[in-house]
Structure formats: C-alpha cells, structure tokens
Scaffold this motif. Structure first.
Motif, short mmCIF file in Angstrom:
data_model
loop_
_atom_site.label_atom_id
_atom_site.label_comp_id
_atom_site.label_asym_id
_atom_site.label_seq_id
_atom_site.Cartn_x
_atom_site.Cartn_y
_atom_site.Cartn_z
N HIS A 102 0.81 -1.20 0.00
CA HIS A 102 0.00 0.00 0.00
C HIS A 102 0.86 1.27 0.00
O HIS A 102 0.52 2.25 -0.67
CB HIS A 102 -0.94 0.00 1.22
CG HIS A 102 -2.00 -1.03 1.13
ND1 HIS A 102 -2.95 -1.22 2.12
CD2 HIS A 102 -2.30 -1.94 0.17
CE1 HIS A 102 -3.76 -2.19 1.78
NE2 HIS A 102 -3.38 -2.66 0.59
N VAL A 103 1.95 1.22 0.74
CA VAL A 103 2.86 2.37 0.77
C VAL A 103 3.50 2.59 -0.60
O VAL A 103 3.55 3.72 -1.10
CB VAL A 103 3.96 2.18 1.85
CG1 VAL A 103 5.05 3.24 1.70
CG2 VAL A 103 3.36 2.25 3.24
N LEU A 104 3.98 1.52 -1.22
CA LEU A 104 4.62 1.63 -2.53
C LEU A 104 3.63 2.11 -3.60
O LEU A 104 3.98 2.96 -4.44
CB LEU A 104 5.22 0.29 -2.94
CG LEU A 104 6.46 -0.16 -2.15
CD1 LEU A 104 6.86 -1.59 -2.54
CD2 LEU A 104 7.62 0.80 -2.39
N MET A 105 2.42 1.60 -3.55
CA MET A 105 1.40 2.04 -4.50
C MET A 105 1.07 3.52 -4.31
O MET A 105 0.90 4.26 -5.28
CB MET A 105 0.13 1.19 -4.35
CG MET A 105 0.28 -0.24 -4.83
SD MET A 105 -1.18 -1.25 -4.46
CE MET A 105 -2.39 -0.48 -5.53
N SER A 106 1.00 3.94 -3.05
CA SER A 106 0.72 5.34 -2.75
C SER A 106 1.85 6.25 -3.23
O SER A 106 1.60 7.32 -3.80
CB SER A 106 0.52 5.53 -1.24
OG SER A 106 -0.58 4.79 -0.77
N LEU A 107 3.09 5.81 -3.02
CA LEU A 107 4.24 6.61 -3.47
C LEU A 107 4.27 6.72 -4.99
O LEU A 107 4.57 7.79 -5.53
CB LEU A 107 5.54 5.97 -2.96
CG LEU A 107 5.81 6.09 -1.46
CD1 LEU A 107 7.03 5.27 -1.08
CD2 LEU A 107 6.01 7.55 -1.06
N PHE A 108 3.97 5.62 -5.66
CA PHE A 108 3.94 5.65 -7.13
C PHE A 108 2.83 6.58 -7.63
O PHE A 108 3.03 7.37 -8.55
CB PHE A 108 3.74 4.25 -7.69
CG PHE A 108 3.61 4.22 -9.19
CD1 PHE A 108 4.73 4.33 -10.00
CD2 PHE A 108 2.36 4.09 -9.79
CE1 PHE A 108 4.62 4.32 -11.38
CE2 PHE A 108 2.24 4.08 -11.17
CZ PHE A 108 3.37 4.21 -11.97
N ALA A 109 1.65 6.48 -7.01
CA ALA A 109 0.52 7.33 -7.41
C ALA A 109 0.84 8.79 -7.19
O ALA A 109 0.58 9.64 -8.04
CB ALA A 109 -0.73 6.93 -6.63
N ALA A 110 1.43 9.10 -6.03
CA ALA A 110 1.75 10.49 -5.70
C ALA A 110 2.83 11.05 -6.63
O ALA A 110 2.74 12.19 -7.10
CB ALA A 110 2.20 10.60 -4.25
N SER A 111 3.87 10.25 -6.89
CA SER A 111 4.98 10.73 -7.74
C SER A 111 4.53 10.92 -9.19
O SER A 111 4.91 11.89 -9.85
CB SER A 111 6.17 9.77 -7.67
OG SER A 111 5.79 8.47 -8.08
N SER A 112 3.70 10.02 -9.69
CA SER A 112 3.19 10.16 -11.06
C SER A 112 2.25 11.35 -11.17
O SER A 112 2.25 12.07 -12.17
CB SER A 112 2.49 8.88 -11.52
OG SER A 112 1.40 8.57 -10.69
N LEU A 113 1.47 11.58 -10.13
CA LEU A 113 0.58 12.74 -10.10
C LEU A 113 1.38 14.03 -10.05
O LEU A 113 1.06 15.01 -10.73
CB LEU A 113 -0.35 12.65 -8.88
CG LEU A 113 -1.35 13.79 -8.68
CD1 LEU A 113 -2.26 13.93 -9.90
CD2 LEU A 113 -2.18 13.53 -7.42
#
Length: 202
Positions: free
Chosen positions: A183-194
């Motif tokens: 969940h942390v990795l998915m959140s970091l990827f979502a935030a960085s791509s955004l």
C-alpha cells in the motif's frame, strides 16, 4: 491563522479549493462506512486482509484519476464553480488534490481500525494529523513573502503525516507488513506520477 497570515481574500480562495477537494474526497469515500465496514464483519480473519487490499487499490485508482482531473482542469473548474474573482484558488487546486492519495490510505485503514474496535487509537490519530494542519500553516506563514500555495502544501503535508501515523500504528499492532508495504509503494507511485503530471501542465 490563514486570515491573519494571508488576508480575508486568500482565506476565501483557499476555502474554495478546499471545498472542491473535500467534496471529491467525501464522494470517493462514501462507500467506506456503508459498504466496507459491514463487509469486514462478514469475512473471516484471513479474507479481511484481501478485502482491505482490494478496497484500497480500487479507491487509490479512483483518487488518482480524480486528482489528475482536479489538478489539470483547475483553471476551468474554479471560474465555473465560483467566479473569476477566485483566481488565486487555481494555484491551490493544482496542489491540494495530491492529498487525496494519503487520504485513501487514512480512510481505508481507519475503517479497519474501527472494525477492530480501536476507537481511542482512531480518535487520537485523527486529532494529531488534523491538528498538524494548523501547525504547518503557521510555519508556512512565517516565510518572508509567503504565498497562499504554502497553505495548500500544508494541507498536503498534514494528510501525508496522517498516513505515516496510521502506518506506524498499524505496524505497532502487528498488521500484515507485506500488505502495508504494498500500500505504501502504490501510494508513493501514485503520488509521484501525479506530481509529474502536475509539473507537466504547470
């Protein structure tokens, strides 16, 4: 604090952007207590983790799409929803949707804590991260020539802190580390791509 630091007009502009993001968040998370919480009660212990993971991934995807729409279309949405006098709200609305990503982490896992009967922990965590917003805004206002965007970043920072606090609490309770790490990795990827998309359109 906002009014004293940035003025009444700036407060109105911030509230306009906050209203858009907050309404989007409420719509996005409306199923959490009406669907997710009752579903947790019906599942056995092993299946609850799978349900948590599924709900998190679904809401994170929706939040990412919503955040992109709000950020990219901010110059159109603000005059449409309010008026051209709220021009300063556009800068805030480009930044504040980033908070939707950590909010998904917070909302998904605080419902999980409620299901487990951790009501005091849930309240303490929410009080801490909500209070942090006032602290972050105060420090943002101390900067020389502080801009309203500093308050928008304070909003994102408080949401991020909230997600970190929930993560630490869940780890302390011995929750599944693999699921939390995912969940942390998915959140970091979502935030960085955004963040990348926001930079591309600014």
């Amino acid at each position: 604090i906002l009014r004293r630091a940035f003025g009444a007009d700036a407060l109105g502009n911030f509230n306009a952007a906050h209203m858009v993001v907050d309404t989007s968040l409420l719509v996005l998370m409306s199923s959490m207590r009406t669907y997710f919480l009752p579903q947790l009660a019906r599942h056995e212990e092993g299946a609850k983790t799978q349900l948590l993971d599924s709900v998190f991934r679904w809401h994170l995807g929706l939040a990412w799409v919503g955040a992109v729409i709000l950020s990219v279309l901010a110059p159109l949405l603000v005059p449409l929803l309010f008026s051209t006098r709220f021009e300063a709200a556009i800068a805030c609305l480009r930044i504040m949707p980033l908070a939707l990503i950590p909010f998904v982490f917070i909302w998904t896992h605080n419902v999980y804590l409620l299901h487990q009967g951790k009501h005091k922990l849930y309240c303490c965590l929410d009080i801490l991260w909500c209070s942090s917003f006032a602290v972050f805004v105060y420090f943002a206002s101390l900067r020389t020539g502080a801009e309203l965007s500093g308050a928008a970043w304070a909003y994102v920072a408080s949401a991020t802190l909230g997600a970190v606090l929930y993560l630490l609490a869940l780890l302390a309770l011995g929750e599944d580390k693999k699921v939390l790490a995912k969940h942390v990795l998915m959140s970091l990827f979502a935030a960085s791509s955004l963040w990348w998309l926001q930079s591309a359109f600014n």
